[in-house]
Design an enzyme around this catalytic site. Structure first.
Site, mmCIF file in Angstrom:
data_model
loop_
_atom_site.group_PDB
_atom_site.id
_atom_site.type_symbol
_atom_site.label_atom_id
_atom_site.label_comp_id
_atom_site.label_asym_id
_atom_site.label_seq_id
_atom_site.Cartn_x
_atom_site.Cartn_y
_atom_site.Cartn_z
ATOM 1 N N CYS B 163 0.794 -1.232 0.000
ATOM 2 C CA CYS B 163 0.000 0.000 0.000
ATOM 3 C C CYS B 163 0.823 1.277 0.000
ATOM 4 O O CYS B 163 0.264 2.364 -0.035
ATOM 5 C CB CYS B 163 -0.953 -0.028 1.183
ATOM 6 N N HIS B 296 -2.388 8.349 6.012
ATOM 7 C CA HIS B 296 -2.667 7.064 5.358
ATOM 8 C C HIS B 296 -4.089 6.656 5.751
ATOM 9 O O HIS B 296 -4.863 6.264 4.898
ATOM 10 C CB HIS B 296 -1.624 6.036 5.792
ATOM 11 N N HIS B 331 -9.464 2.478 -0.150
ATOM 12 C CA HIS B 331 -8.027 2.256 -0.206
ATOM 13 C C HIS B 331 -7.673 1.734 -1.603
ATOM 14 O O HIS B 331 -7.973 0.600 -1.935
ATOM 15 C CB HIS B 331 -7.613 1.257 0.881
#
Lengths: 359, 402
Positions: B163, B296, B331
């Site tokens: 990620c 994040h 995400h």
């Protein structure tokens, strides 16, 4: 003219289809393969990985962590300043296992183990975890340029941090799913061959290889130094032989080295009659007077096979000896072993050059 | 003397819209992309909503000018759409494109097509259009496809650190420029939703079927998203030569590793702290000078706590405004770093701070709370953008106004 800044390879750990895991041993035992898949000759993993951890690791993670550990021990460094890996297909066996489960179970009741182990940076993360390295961490997955990108990254990091040690590695797994899927586009030979006779074949395709090779890269020499890495570069999708030759010329010129200075070149031919044409032409033209060696009959073809070649070049310089098995003309010997040029190609689209010098 | 690195263009496609302006409008009007899956074929279509780009592959082909049936995966198509917009915005000529580098990030490349045609691909006797997807289990495949399509040859690379991938691709692009290996690099990432990732994250039990709630004490996990985003990075010398107007400077970045767990972040946010600290040190600015952090903020229990503590540790009593735009886009995995870097560029350009949607209940472990409404006419000079990933990867980018 670029800055003349050398990089030192201060340690290597490599697990490959040959017995290479002992840094003191240099191709004294050779293994031939007969079914076009070359799998790693592995040491007893328990000598490198603690037993509790070992049980939870996939085969590729075991091989990778072992190669990294051998490299750390060889370079006498406990914790590097950064870890960078490159891989073509990563953990395709684990990806495949999770994929099969999800297809067969129609997306129901899945366990996360294989999914977690399929992440491409799983090895770089695992090494960081094992040696408590909180420093720089990155992973490249650029097909035949993954290991090259990783080295480029380390070199740039070392320009900013001249006293750092970077652990850089390439790894790939001879996965069944890649083998089957790639058969269709003749990536691998359809007829079984003896791997050691790879260069005597005249058909399309190569043999599938694998392995993991880690290098400790630094700007400072050490008592563990194997050789210097003077420079490396790659070209993507060249239009033909001309462009490859021009790029090699430019690469050598930028390093103030002439073709006559090269004592030995390592040729990334893969045994694929079509793809090897350029390499064959190079051997007849640019390198017609240069001592010629090849390596993919030993490690097979993979996206990160160039990491095997880098080990081979470094080992030749360190040992000042060329094993007969890599020589194109086994009866000949090079006059001197100071400068080595590696020219690798993957699928005739990814070309990379590495210039090594005796330390 | 190393070169300064400027951003001269960007492009993106997410569930918020197919280009920069649609994304901007959605951010301003609090429109998230969360909803039932309509394009991806999965049994979780209604049970596990996500932030899907509601455009079918065929329309993406039309959008990008890719012919049908030549084997472009959805990841490559999304990537190409964003890449083309970035090139247009920067106004690069064909010659300039050819001389650029391309660094793309992905966590699973073309796995969506590989899983779709798996049984056909595993049977060498079968023939059909699907054979064009033969190598889509290779994550570097999408990057070569895009490079070949737009004519980039100079330098290519694909990054995959889960990620945090596209933050790392921007970082490496900047490294190549700072050290004068290249004058211009187009960097970012692309990620299509797939059954593989949806089921993978579901098996880890970190998906919230409800709309995700970053930094909220009731958060239950993340929503997956898809998209692609690229920025054009150029050296100071190239900006001066071309007289292109830079949009911002990529002034600092940090990359560290938590070295704590294979898939979880450390409870104290050490890795997050280190990455942000390095980014500030490289830019040579003090924590108080940062005016906004795009966190994040995945809305998993673990991430938001770890990141929040990392932020508090670095900024102490003076934590700047922060929010997670994953409440808008979900995400987007490997694309998240560059998607969010572009949201930060928009924030710098428009002097706005994006709200963190769905926040109501502060976390008891944290003294800080995210911005929950759109803030306008804020003077923004320095913005941090965080991206963390499996394998302990933590990355942080520092963008500065010009």
């Amino acid at each position: 003219m670029k800055d003349q800044q050398a990089y030192y390879i201060n340690g290597i750990g490599i697990v490959s289809p040959q017995k290479t895991f002992d840094p003191a041993d240099f191709l004294t035992e050779i293994t031939a393969y007969h079914e076009n898949v070359l799998r790693s000759v592995t040491p007893d993993f328990k000598a490198y990985i603690n037993p509790i951890q070992l049980r939870r690791l996939s085969r590729m993670l075991r091989i990778g962590l072992t190669a990294a550990t051998i490299c750390l021990r060889d370079s006498k460094i406990q914790t590097p300043d950064g870890i960078i890996t490159g891989t073509g297909y990563g953990f395709l066996d684990e990806t495949h296992k999770f994929l099969i489960e999800l297809l067969e179970q129609q997306e129901k009741q899945l366990t996360p183990t294989y999914f977690m182990q399929s992440t491409y940076n799983a090895l770089a993360g695992l090494i960081a975890l094992s040696v408590k390295c909180m420093g720089y961490n990155n992973t490249y997955v650029s097909r035949g340029l993954a290991f090259e990108n990783a080295l480029d990254d380390a070199i740039l990091q070392l320009q900013d941090r001249p006293n750092a040690n970077f652990l850089v590695g390439g790894f790939d797994d001879a996965s069944e799913v890649q083998y089957i899927a790639s058969k269709r586009n003749s990536h691998f030979k359809t007829e079984y061959i003896n791997s050691l006779e790879l260069f005597q074949t005249s058909t399309k395709g190569s043999v599938q290889g694998e392995g993991a090779a880690f290098f400790m890269l630094s700007r400072n020499a050490a008592d563990t130094t194997w050789c210097k890495l003077l420079d490396t570069t790659f070209i993507y999708s060249p239009s033909g032989n001309e462009e490859v030759i021009e790029s090699i010329d430019a690469f050598l010129e930028a390093n103030n080295i002439s073709i006559q200075d090269i004592d030995l070149w390592i040729d990334g031919a893969s045994g694929d009659a079509e793809h090897d044409r350029i390499m064959h032409d190079l051997s007849q033209s640019l390198f017609s007077n240069t001592f010629h060696t090849r390596f993919k009959h030993l490690c097979g073809e993979s996206c990160t096979a160039s990491s095997f070649a880098l080990w081979l070049g470094a080992a030749i310089l360190k040992n000042q000896q060329v094993p007969a098995i890599v020589k194109v003309h086994p009866d000949k010997n090079p006059e001197r072993l100071k400068n080595i040029l590696i020219v690798n190609q993957y699928m005739n689209k990814n070309f990379s050059f590495f210039l090594l010098q005796q330390a | 003397m190393s070169q300064r690195v400027f951003i001269t263009g960007y492009g993106l496609i997410t569930s918020l819209g197919k280009d920069a302006s649609e994304n901007f409008q959605s951010l301003v009007h609090r429109r998230s992309g969360y909803g039932e899956l309509r394009v991806l074929d999965t049994i979780h279509r209604t049970a596990l909503p996500a932030c899907e780009v509601k455009i079918h592959d065929q329309q993406l082909q039309e959008l990008t000018g890719v012919a049908a049936g030549i084997g472009f995966t959805r990841t490559a198509l999304l990537g190409l759409a964003a890449l083309q917009e970035a090139i247009r915005m920067a106004g690069l000529s064909e010659t300039e494109v050819r001389a650029s580098g391309l660094l793309s990030a992905t966590s699973n490349g073309g796995i969506r097509e590989f899983e779709k045609y798996y049984y056909e691909l595993m049977d060498p006797q079968q023939r059909g259009d699907f054979v064009r997807f033969t190598d889509t289990a290779n994550p570097g495949e999408h990057c070569e496809r895009m490079a070949d399509f737009i004519g980039i040859k100079r330098y290519i690379g694909t990054i995959s650190t889960a990620c945090s991938s596209s933050a790392n691709s921007m970082m490496q692009g900047a490294q190549l420029i700072r050290h004068k290996k290249l004058d211009r690099v187009i960097c970012g990432g692309a990620e299509a939703l797939s059954k593989f990732t949806l089921n993978g994250f579901n098996s880890l039990m970190i998906l919230d079927p409800e709309h995700c709630r970053p930094f909220d004490s009731t958060r239950k996990g993340l929503n997956l998203g898809e998209g692609a985003a690229y920025v054009v990075l150029e050296s100071e010398a190239e900006v001066l030569r071309s007289k292109r107007k830079p949009l911002a400077e990529l002034k600092g970045y940090g990359n560290a590793n938590d070295a704590f767990h294979q898939t979880a972040s450390s409870p104290d946010g050490k890795g997050a702290f280190l990455a942000m600290e390095q980014a500030l040190a490289m830019a040579g600015i003090a924590p108080q000078q940062v005016s906004y952090i795009n966190a994040h903020g995945t809305a998993t229990e673990n991430n938001d706590l770890s990141e929040g503590l990392g932020i508090q540790r670095l900024f102490g009593e003076q934590v700047p405004d922060f929010s997670s735009t994953k409440s808008y886009t979900g995400h987007t995995l490997a694309a998240a770093g560059s998607v969010e870097a572009i949201f930060c560029l928009m924030a710098l350009q428009e002097q706005m701070i994006w709200p963190n949607l769905n926040f109501t209940n502060p976390m008891p472990e944290l003294a800080i709370r995210p911005v929950t409404s759109l803030r306008q006419q804020v003077k923004l000079n320095y913005i941090l953008s965080n991206s963390f990933g499996f394998g302990g990867n933590t990355s942080s980018l520092l963008l500065a106004s010009v």
